[in-house]
Design an enzyme around this catalytic site. Structure first.
Site, PDB file in Angstrom:
ATOM      1  N   GLY A  16       0.829  -1.210   0.000  1.00  0.00           N
ATOM      2  CA  GLY A  16       0.000   0.000   0.000  1.00  0.00           C
ATOM      3  C   GLY A  16       0.857   1.251   0.000  1.00  0.00           C
ATOM      4  NE  ARG A  77      -1.309  -4.806  -1.025  1.00  0.00           N
ATOM      5  CZ  ARG A  77      -2.131  -3.766  -0.867  1.00  0.00           C
ATOM      6  NH1 ARG A  77      -3.062  -3.504  -1.756  1.00  0.00           N
ATOM      7  NH2 ARG A  77      -2.018  -2.997   0.188  1.00  0.00           N
ATOM      8  CG  ASP A 108       5.953  -6.794   8.704  1.00  0.00           C
ATOM      9  OD1 ASP A 108       7.007  -6.134   8.846  1.00  0.00           O
ATOM     10  OD2 ASP A 108       5.181  -7.066   9.643  1.00  0.00           O
ATOM     11  CB  SER A 110       7.606  -4.706   0.819  1.00  0.00           C
ATOM     12  OG  SER A 110       6.313  -4.341   0.404  1.00  0.00           O
ATOM     13  CB  THR A 130       2.603   0.457   6.203  1.00  0.00           C
ATOM     14  OG1 THR A 130       1.216   0.251   6.531  1.00  0.00           O
ATOM     15  CG2 THR A 130       3.428   0.137   7.428  1.00  0.00           C
ATOM     16  CG  ASP A 132      -2.324  -0.329   8.116  1.00  0.00           C
ATOM     17  OD1 ASP A 132      -3.068   0.663   7.998  1.00  0.00           O
ATOM     18  OD2 ASP A 132      -2.512  -1.390   7.491  1.00  0.00           O
ATOM     19  CG  ASP A 134       0.822  -3.137  10.063  1.00  0.00           C
ATOM     20  OD1 ASP A 134       1.527  -2.367   9.383  1.00  0.00           O
ATOM     21  OD2 ASP A 134       0.057  -3.980   9.548  1.00  0.00           O
ATOM     22  NE  ARG A 176      -7.745  -5.588   4.109  1.00  0.00           N
ATOM     23  CZ  ARG A 176      -7.093  -5.524   2.949  1.00  0.00           C
ATOM     24  NH1 ARG A 176      -6.096  -6.332   2.704  1.00  0.00           N
ATOM     25  NH2 ARG A 176      -7.441  -4.637   2.040  1.00  0.00           N
ATOM     26  NE  ARG A 258      -3.031   3.104   0.473  1.00  0.00           N
ATOM     27  CZ  ARG A 258      -3.580   1.958   0.075  1.00  0.00           C
ATOM     28  NH1 ARG A 258      -4.023   1.095   0.964  1.00  0.00           N
ATOM     29  NH2 ARG A 258      -3.664   1.654  -1.176  1.00  0.00           N
TER      30      ARG A 258
HETATM   31  P1  ADP Z   1       3.207  -4.697   2.702  1.00  0.00           P
HETATM   32  O1  ADP Z   1       4.581  -4.647   2.142  1.00  0.00           O
HETATM   33  O2  ADP Z   1       2.610  -3.348   2.884  1.00  0.00           O
HETATM   34  O3  ADP Z   1       3.110  -5.589   3.926  1.00  0.00           O
HETATM   35  P2  ADP Z   1       1.969  -6.828   1.117  1.00  0.00           P
HETATM   36  O4  ADP Z   1       1.864  -7.775   2.248  1.00  0.00           O
HETATM   37  O5  ADP Z   1       0.820  -6.691   0.190  1.00  0.00           O
HETATM   38  O6  ADP Z   1       2.246  -5.327   1.590  1.00  0.00           O
HETATM   39  O7  ADP Z   1       3.283  -7.228   0.302  1.00  0.00           O
HETATM   40  C1  ADP Z   1       3.705  -6.467  -0.795  1.00  0.00           C
HETATM   41  C2  ADP Z   1       4.360  -7.359  -1.787  1.00  0.00           C
HETATM   42  O8  ADP Z   1       5.534  -7.942  -1.217  1.00  0.00           O
HETATM   43  C3  ADP Z   1       3.534  -8.559  -2.255  1.00  0.00           C
HETATM   44  O9  ADP Z   1       2.598  -8.221  -3.240  1.00  0.00           O
HETATM   45  C4  ADP Z   1       4.627  -9.444  -2.808  1.00  0.00           C
HETATM   46  O10 ADP Z   1       5.036  -9.009  -4.075  1.00  0.00           O
HETATM   47  C5  ADP Z   1       5.773  -9.213  -1.810  1.00  0.00           C
HETATM   48  N1  ADP Z   1       5.740 -10.273  -0.805  1.00  0.00           N
HETATM   49  C6  ADP Z   1       4.874 -10.431   0.203  1.00  0.00           C
HETATM   50  N2  ADP Z   1       5.120 -11.557   0.896  1.00  0.00           N
HETATM   51  C7  ADP Z   1       6.174 -12.145   0.299  1.00  0.00           C
HETATM   52  C8  ADP Z   1       6.923 -13.356   0.526  1.00  0.00           C
HETATM   53  N3  ADP Z   1       6.612 -14.184   1.527  1.00  0.00           N
HETATM   54  N4  ADP Z   1       7.948 -13.627  -0.294  1.00  0.00           N
HETATM   55  C9  ADP Z   1       8.280 -12.792  -1.295  1.00  0.00           C
HETATM   56  N5  ADP Z   1       7.611 -11.652  -1.575  1.00  0.00           N
HETATM   57  C10 ADP Z   1       6.577 -11.322  -0.794  1.00  0.00           C
HETATM   58  O1  F6P Z   2      -1.674   0.173   3.448  1.00  0.00           O
HETATM   59  C1  F6P Z   2      -2.376  -0.368   4.467  1.00  0.00           C
HETATM   60  C2  F6P Z   2      -3.846  -0.360   4.136  1.00  0.00           C
HETATM   61  O2  F6P Z   2      -4.266   0.955   3.906  1.00  0.00           O
HETATM   62  C3  F6P Z   2      -4.700  -1.026   5.184  1.00  0.00           C
HETATM   63  O3  F6P Z   2      -5.025  -0.198   6.267  1.00  0.00           O
HETATM   64  C4  F6P Z   2      -5.886  -1.427   4.379  1.00  0.00           C
HETATM   65  O4  F6P Z   2      -6.529  -2.513   4.967  1.00  0.00           O
HETATM   66  C5  F6P Z   2      -5.276  -1.814   3.072  1.00  0.00           C
HETATM   67  O5  F6P Z   2      -4.073  -1.098   2.958  1.00  0.00           O
HETATM   68  C6  F6P Z   2      -6.169  -1.534   1.900  1.00  0.00           C
HETATM   69  O6  F6P Z   2      -5.506  -1.878   0.752  1.00  0.00           O
HETATM   70  P1  F6P Z   2      -6.069  -1.702  -0.733  1.00  0.00           P
HETATM   71  O7  F6P Z   2      -5.202  -0.685  -1.346  1.00  0.00           O
HETATM   72  O8  F6P Z   2      -5.874  -3.042  -1.342  1.00  0.00           O
HETATM   73  O9  F6P Z   2      -7.500  -1.294  -0.651  1.00  0.00           O
END
Ligand code: ADP
Ligand code: F6P
Length: 325
Positions: A16, A77, A108, A110, A130, A132, A134, A176, A258
């Site tokens: 995000g 993503r 996390d 990413s 982020t 959030d 978190d 979320r 955001r």
């Molecule tokens: P954030 O980085 O905000 O936590 P996401 O959880 O959506 O957001 O992760 C962002 C991107 O990071 C995912 O779309 C994917 O490309 C990559 N990613 C997430 N988890 C993994 C993983 N276990 N291994 C490799 N790449 C990952």
């Molecule tokens: O980036 C974090 C966040 O804004 C969360 O608070 C929310 O649940 C989620 O992203 C929403 O993501 P999307 O862009 O997929 O609607």
């Protein structure tokens, strides 16, 4: 053994978006260029890396961006990056473009991708981005400050009309899986109730009794801040109105939280973290994530950082409850 000097740094934003990401991209770019390191911007996170959406970044390319919301590199993503084949391909593309250091600005998820690339020989540094808040290893994440200020101002406005009409207002904020935005707004906006995903089993019957009691005490409105992870605000409003007789409205703030121009704090912290990420790469470090902990900027091993956990401080919840008399 002397470490190989980093010649080219890549930078991407992933997951995000968050206000302040541009300040971090600008800091990465200009710190690297200042050290004689070439910079490549990767568009749309890991998706763009896999599709070779890679551009050179000059100092001028990041002019006039520190005050802008969103991310000039865009974000995405990317499920392919979660596969071993995707990770191998991403590492090979980094090598093809001479990217021997990579700054990943995101959350996390990413960082998990960054860790995989580090294991495949691409030096990587994570920067926490982020709204959030978190990410366990850090007390600050890029975008949280702007997001809570945006939400706080919007909630103030809802409160005005809520008071005029003597209503109950349920305002749903983002988060979320994490209740930090809800908690901070709950305190900053003087809400009567804060509902967070960490405490999913909230007691609606108790809220209804409290609304009735507060009406008797002469309260003119009743504000509930509800996190996205708890959700159900529209139905909750119907149930509360039916049970209490108090007109109830739900407002879902959504993605406005955001966007927008980053606050001073987000610009400054993001700038420092972006710059630190380049310093670490220049020192030959890899698989690290930048954090702000106990009042200081620092860095952690990504694996260690991903194992850490973060809780909503119970004392903050107590204070919010005490002040909602
Ligand atoms: P954030 O980085 O905000 O936590 P996401 O959880 O959506 O957001 O992760 C962002 C991107 O990071 C995912 O779309 C994917 O490309 C990559 N990613 C997430 N988890 C993994 C993983 N276990 N291994 C490799 N790449 C990952
Ligand atoms: O980036 C974090 C966040 O804004 C969360 O608070 C929310 O649940 C989620 O992203 C929403 O993501 P999307 O862009 O997929 O609607």
């Amino acid at each position: 053994m002397t470490k190989k000097r980093v010649r080219t740094i890549g930078v991407l934003t992933s997951g995000g978006d968050a206000p302040g990401m541009n300040a971090a991209i600008r800091a990465v770019t200009r710190t690297a260029l200042g050290k004689g390191i070439k910079v490549r911007g990767i568009r749309q996170g890991y998706q763009g890396l896999l599709e070779e959406e890679i551009i050179d970044l000059s100092a001028r390319d990041v002019s006039d961006t520190i005050q802008r919301g969103g991310t000039i590199l865009q974000t995405a993503r990317c499920d392919q990056m979660k596969t071993e084949a995707g990770q191998q391909k991403a590492a090979a593309i980094c090598k093809k473009y001479g990217i021997d250091g990579l700054v990943v600005i995101g959350g996390d998820g990413s960082f998990r991708g960054a860790e995989k690339l580090a294991n495949l020989g691409v030096n990587t540094i994570g920067v926490p981005g982020t709204i959030d808040l978190d990410i366990a290893c850090t007390d600050y994440t890029i975008g949280f400050d702007t997001a809570v200020n945006t939400a706080m101002e919007a909630i103030d406005k809802v409160r005005d009309t809520s008071t005029s009409h003597q209503r109950c207002s349920i305002i749903e904020v983002m988060g979320r899986d994490a209740g930090f935005i809800a908690l901070w707004c709950g305190i900053a906006n003087g809400a009567e109730r804060i509902l967070m995903p960490e405490e999913h089993d909230y007691d609606e019957k108790k809220i209804i009794e409290d609304i009735q009691a507060s009406k008797e005490r002469g309260k003119k409105n009743y504000i509930i801040i509800n996190a996205e992870g708890v959700g159900d605000s529209l139905n909750m409003a119907k149930r509360i109105e039916e049970a209490t007789g108090m007109e109830t409205r739900a407002t879902i703030l959504g993605h406005m939280q955001r966007g927008g121009s980053p606050t001073c704090k987000d610009r400054v912290y993001a700038s420092i973290m972006g710059s630190m990420a380049v310093d670490l790469l220049a020192e030959g470090k890899s698989n690290r994530v930048i954090g702000y902990k106990h009042g200081e900027y620092t860095d952690f091993d990504i694996n260690e950082a991903l194992k850490m956990t973060k809780e909503i401080p119970p004392h903050h919840i107590e204070v919010a409850q005490e002040l909602a008399l």
